[in-house]
Design an enzyme around this catalytic site. Structure first.
Site, PDB file in Angstrom:
ATOM      1  N   LYS A  20      20.537  67.708 -11.426  1.00  0.00           N
ATOM      2  CA  LYS A  20      19.960  66.562 -12.391  1.00  0.00           C
ATOM      3  C   LYS A  20      18.737  67.304 -13.034  1.00  0.00           C
ATOM      4  O   LYS A  20      17.976  67.891 -12.470  1.00  0.00           O
ATOM      5  CB  LYS A  20      19.592  65.328 -11.560  1.00  0.00           C
ATOM      6  CG  LYS A  20      18.939  64.340 -12.412  1.00  0.00           C
ATOM      7  CD  LYS A  20      18.576  63.011 -11.662  1.00  0.00           C
ATOM      8  CE  LYS A  20      17.590  62.940 -10.778  1.00  0.00           C
ATOM      9  NZ  LYS A  20      16.242  62.864 -11.596  1.00  0.00           N
TER      10      LYS A  20
ATOM     11  N   ASP B 193      13.872  65.191  -6.187  1.00  0.00           N
ATOM     12  CA  ASP B 193      12.311  65.804  -6.064  1.00  0.00           C
ATOM     13  C   ASP B 193      11.506  65.066  -5.468  1.00  0.00           C
ATOM     14  O   ASP B 193      10.108  65.455  -5.213  1.00  0.00           O
ATOM     15  CB  ASP B 193      12.100  66.735  -7.378  1.00  0.00           C
ATOM     16  CG  ASP B 193      11.734  65.988  -8.275  1.00  0.00           C
ATOM     17  OD1 ASP B 193      12.142  64.748  -8.343  1.00  0.00           O
ATOM     18  OD2 ASP B 193      11.381  66.358  -9.425  1.00  0.00           O
TER      19      ASP B 193
ATOM     20  N   GLU C 275      15.153  55.398 -15.632  1.00  0.00           N
ATOM     21  CA  GLU C 275      14.278  55.054 -14.669  1.00  0.00           C
ATOM     22  C   GLU C 275      13.210  54.020 -15.242  1.00  0.00           C
ATOM     23  O   GLU C 275      12.794  54.628 -16.415  1.00  0.00           O
ATOM     24  CB  GLU C 275      13.581  56.188 -14.094  1.00  0.00           C
ATOM     25  CG  GLU C 275      12.418  55.765 -13.153  1.00  0.00           C
ATOM     26  CD  GLU C 275      11.937  56.869 -12.021  1.00  0.00           C
ATOM     27  OE1 GLU C 275      12.649  58.187 -12.325  1.00  0.00           O
ATOM     28  OE2 GLU C 275      10.827  56.853 -11.336  1.00  0.00           O
TER      29      GLU C 275
ATOM     30  N   GLU D  13      15.790  66.234 -16.076  1.00  0.00           N
ATOM     31  CA  GLU D  13      14.799  65.246 -16.622  1.00  0.00           C
ATOM     32  C   GLU D  13      14.507  65.365 -17.996  1.00  0.00           C
ATOM     33  O   GLU D  13      14.112  66.602 -18.362  1.00  0.00           O
ATOM     34  CB  GLU D  13      13.424  64.935 -15.966  1.00  0.00           C
ATOM     35  CG  GLU D  13      13.490  64.176 -14.653  1.00  0.00           C
ATOM     36  CD  GLU D  13      12.207  63.876 -14.077  1.00  0.00           C
ATOM     37  OE1 GLU D  13      10.962  63.920 -14.595  1.00  0.00           O
ATOM     38  OE2 GLU D  13      12.095  63.806 -12.786  1.00  0.00           O
TER      39      GLU D  13
END
Ligand code: KIV
Length: 259
Positions: free
Chosen positions: A111, A43, A177, A113
């Site tokens: 995916k 994204d 991340e 988050e």
């Protein structure tokens, strides 16, 4: 040409590094497909491709268009679709949207988050047969600060707990991340699923970068990006030469002309 499967990705843990890059378009996907294990339709395209302020603005239908394009251009890599903000706020909405994504794009997984807060959603989706990749550490969809994570002990503890929860949730891998090296190392050591780092040190089981960043096309280069090419400079030079040629009537030449 053998297709990369989730089983193959899982087998790489503690054996060989998993290679991943993002793709949003056919041309880039076709190149990456030859070399990478995983292609993420991230994204990040909200900022990188559409110039939006953050990833929250991108709509599911726009992502689906890119997901389908990338998947159609891919023969070998595992293609993972990044579910945009607000499309998985509860398990029923998540399943409805994930089913739509999987059937319209034919991607190999999605995916999401988040850590503990979304574990029930991941469990629900994986039980329904939807392969899920997790994402912990810096979470661009909800984070208010884009600073490295894991320097403070409480934050470090929360990220570690999030990662361990994702490791046991049924997810097949997780992105870590922008966290300090020591935290990425301990997460990777204790996780039963592969970790894919972005700004999370060499100790992860694999690495991912935004392709536009590593090609030098973006205008934003955090410390964790290595520029393998200065594409911005090359495009600038090429456009300048094209404009010069047109003005001086050097283009089109006889080679570019039909007789
Ligand atoms: O959206 C994206 O490109 C990502 C990667 C940075 C992991 O989530």
């Amino acid at each position: 040409m053998t297709k990369i499967t989730i089983k193959k990705i899982l087998k790489k843990k503690n054996k060989s590094n998993i290679t991943c890059l993002t793709a949003y378009s056919k041309n880039i996907a076709q190149i990456i497909d030859k070399y990478c294990d995983i292609i993420l339709v991230g994204d990040s395209l909200a900022n990188v491709l559409y110039g939006m302020k953050n990833t929250k603005e991108i709509k599911l239908d726009t992502m689906i268009l890119h997901g389908r394009t990338v998947k159609n251009a891919t023969k070998r890599s595992l293609v993972v679709f990044d579910m945009p903000y607000n499309t998985y706020s509860n398990k029923f909405l998540a399943y409805k949207n994930a089913k739509k994504v999987m059937s319209l794009t034919k991607c190999d997984g999605i995916k999401l988050e988040g850590g503990k807060k979304i574990v029930n959603i991941i469990k629900y989706l994986t039980k329904k047969g939807i392969p899920v990749m997790g994402h912990v550490g810096l979470l661009p969809q909800t984070s208010s600060s884009f600073k490295v994570k894991g320097r403070k002990s409480l934050q470090r503890k929360h990220i570690f707990e999030d990662a361990m929860t994702i490791s046991k949730s049924g997810a097949f891998a997780m992105v870590i991340e922008c966290v300090v090296e020591s935290l990425a190392k301990i997460i990777t050591k204790n996780s039963s699923i592969p970790t894919i780092g972005i700004g999370a040190s060499k100790y992860c089981d694999g690495q991912i970068l935004v392709t536009d960043d590593m090609l030098g096309l973006s205008s934003y280069f955090p410390r964790f990006v290595k520029k393998y090419l200065d594409l911005n400079k090359l495009i600038d030079k090429s456009v300048k030469n094209y404009v010069k040629d047109v003005k001086m009537r050097k283009f089109p030449s006889w080679k570019n002309t039909y007789k």
